[in-house]
Enzyme design. Structure first.
Site, PDB file in Angstrom:
ATOM      1  N   SER A 242       0.875  -1.514  -0.152  1.00 35.81           N
ATOM      2  CA  SER A 242      -0.060   0.130   0.002  1.00 35.81           C
ATOM      3  C   SER A 242       1.108   1.304  -0.090  1.00 35.81           C
ATOM      4  CB  SER A 242      -0.723   0.113   1.113  1.00 35.81           C
ATOM      5  OG  SER A 242      -1.685  -1.031   1.431  1.00 35.81           O
TER       6      SER A 242
HETATM    7  N1  SAM Z   1      -0.202  -5.696   4.334  1.00 40.50           N
HETATM    8  C1  SAM Z   1       0.473  -5.480   3.181  1.00 40.50           C
HETATM    9  C2  SAM Z   1       2.006  -5.116   2.931  1.00 40.50           C
HETATM   10  O1  SAM Z   1       2.325  -4.390   3.962  1.00 40.50           O
HETATM   11  O2  SAM Z   1       2.637  -5.200   1.856  1.00 40.50           O
HETATM   12  C3  SAM Z   1      -0.209  -5.256   1.876  1.00 40.50           C
HETATM   13  C4  SAM Z   1      -1.326  -6.211   1.464  1.00 40.50           C
HETATM   14  S1  SAM Z   1      -2.078  -6.360  -0.038  1.00 40.50           S
HETATM   15  C5  SAM Z   1      -2.763  -4.729  -0.311  1.00 40.50           C
HETATM   16  C6  SAM Z   1      -3.442  -7.336   0.336  1.00 40.50           C
HETATM   17  C7  SAM Z   1      -3.081  -8.981   0.784  1.00 40.50           C
HETATM   18  O3  SAM Z   1      -3.905  -9.600   1.132  1.00 40.50           O
HETATM   19  C8  SAM Z   1      -2.544  -9.465  -0.601  1.00 40.50           C
HETATM   20  O4  SAM Z   1      -1.081 -10.145  -0.260  1.00 40.50           O
HETATM   21  C9  SAM Z   1      -3.529 -10.748  -0.791  1.00 40.50           C
HETATM   22  O5  SAM Z   1      -3.022 -12.075  -1.076  1.00 40.50           O
HETATM   23  C10 SAM Z   1      -3.918 -11.013   0.652  1.00 40.50           C
HETATM   24  N2  SAM Z   1      -5.208 -11.592   0.884  1.00 40.50           N
HETATM   25  C11 SAM Z   1      -6.343 -11.527   0.250  1.00 40.50           C
HETATM   26  N3  SAM Z   1      -7.495 -12.204   0.642  1.00 40.50           N
HETATM   27  C12 SAM Z   1      -6.784 -12.778   1.946  1.00 40.50           C
HETATM   28  C13 SAM Z   1      -7.504 -13.922   2.804  1.00 40.50           C
HETATM   29  N4  SAM Z   1      -8.663 -14.324   2.978  1.00 40.50           N
HETATM   30  N5  SAM Z   1      -6.332 -14.248   3.771  1.00 40.50           N
HETATM   31  C14 SAM Z   1      -5.183 -13.622   3.800  1.00 40.50           C
HETATM   32  N6  SAM Z   1      -4.764 -12.811   3.040  1.00 40.50           N
HETATM   33  C15 SAM Z   1      -5.458 -12.405   2.249  1.00 40.50           C
END
Ligand code: SAM
Length: 206
Positions: free
Chosen positions: A53
């Site tokens: 993000s």
């Molecule tokens: N917090 C992260 C960082 O600091 O880089 C950014 C996160 S990114 C915007 C969103 C993440 O949520 C992705 O890596 C995606 O694979 C994960 N995601 C989506 N659905 C999910 C779920 N049900 N459980 C765990 N992770 C999930």
């Protein structure tokens, strides 16, 4: 530079958050080819169709968690691991869950490299939470969800906060919820756009 140019002018004022954002090396959490723009005012692709993000969004979400240092925090969506590394600097214990194994493993390697010892990484559907480690003082969801997954509310301590982007597939509002007497008191913050939370209590699909 990132803190002075992007965060303070937009109202981020928690000194612990600002200090952590000065200290955690964001360039180590972006792909090698993007290192030069690691501190730029934008979200970035990290592979597997996922993103790290924008610094301001990370800062406001972190500030809304109101961390004092002794909390147990659950993050859903490990992604690059950058947000978890910040949480680790600001809280006692961090659990972070990611559905894509390759991302989780890469983030775990980064934490080891940096000598961060208070983060546990988990692979799975974060919409179910982590019942075996509950209850949590704070929960942060770093992916967009149509509604707050019910299991997570059950795993949040009374008086605890959850910070999460809630809304439509391509536009959401950042919400801070405070759990009081099994109810959730909601404050609405900035508009945002996150990749989808995919799982049993998020969006269905691949
Ligand atoms: N917090 C992260 C960082 O600091 O880089 C950014 C996160 S990114 C915007 C969103 C993440 O949520 C992705 O890596 C995606 O694979 C994960 N995601 C989506 N659905 C999910 C779920 N049900 N459980 C765990 N992770 C999930």
């Amino acid at each position: 530079m990132m803190v002075d140019a992007q965060l303070i002018p937009r109202g981020i004022s928690d000194s612990r958050v600002l200090e952590a954002m000065r200290n955690v090396p964001r360039h180590l959490f972006v792909p090698e080819s993007m290192k030069d723009s690691a501190y730029a005012d934008m979200a970035m692709a990290i592979g597997e169709n996922q993103t790290i993000s924008q610094p301001y969004m990370v800062a406001i979400m972190t500030e809304l968690l109101g961390l004092a240092g002794d909390e147990k925090v659950l993050e859903i969506g490990t992604g690059s691991g950058y947000q978890a590394a910040l949480l680790a600097a600001l809280a006692k214990e961090v659990h972070t869950i990611e559905r894509i194994a390759a991302l989780s493993e890469r983030a775990a390697d980064k934490f080891r490299e940096l000598g961060i010892e208070n983060i546990s990484t988990h692979i799975g559907d974060g919409t179910l939470g982590l019942a075996e480690y509950a209850p949590f003082d704070r929960i942060i969801i770093t992916a967009a969800t149509p509604e707050i997954p019910a299991p997570l509310l059950g795993q949040l301590k009374d008086g605890g906060f959850i910070v999460v982007p809630v809304g439509e597939r391509f536009s959401q509002t950042l919400i801070k919820g405070t759990k009081t007497d099994k109810m959730l008191l909601k404050e609405y913050h900035t508009a945002c756009v996150f990749v989808p939370l995919i799982g049993e209590f998020g969006w269905k699909g691949q």
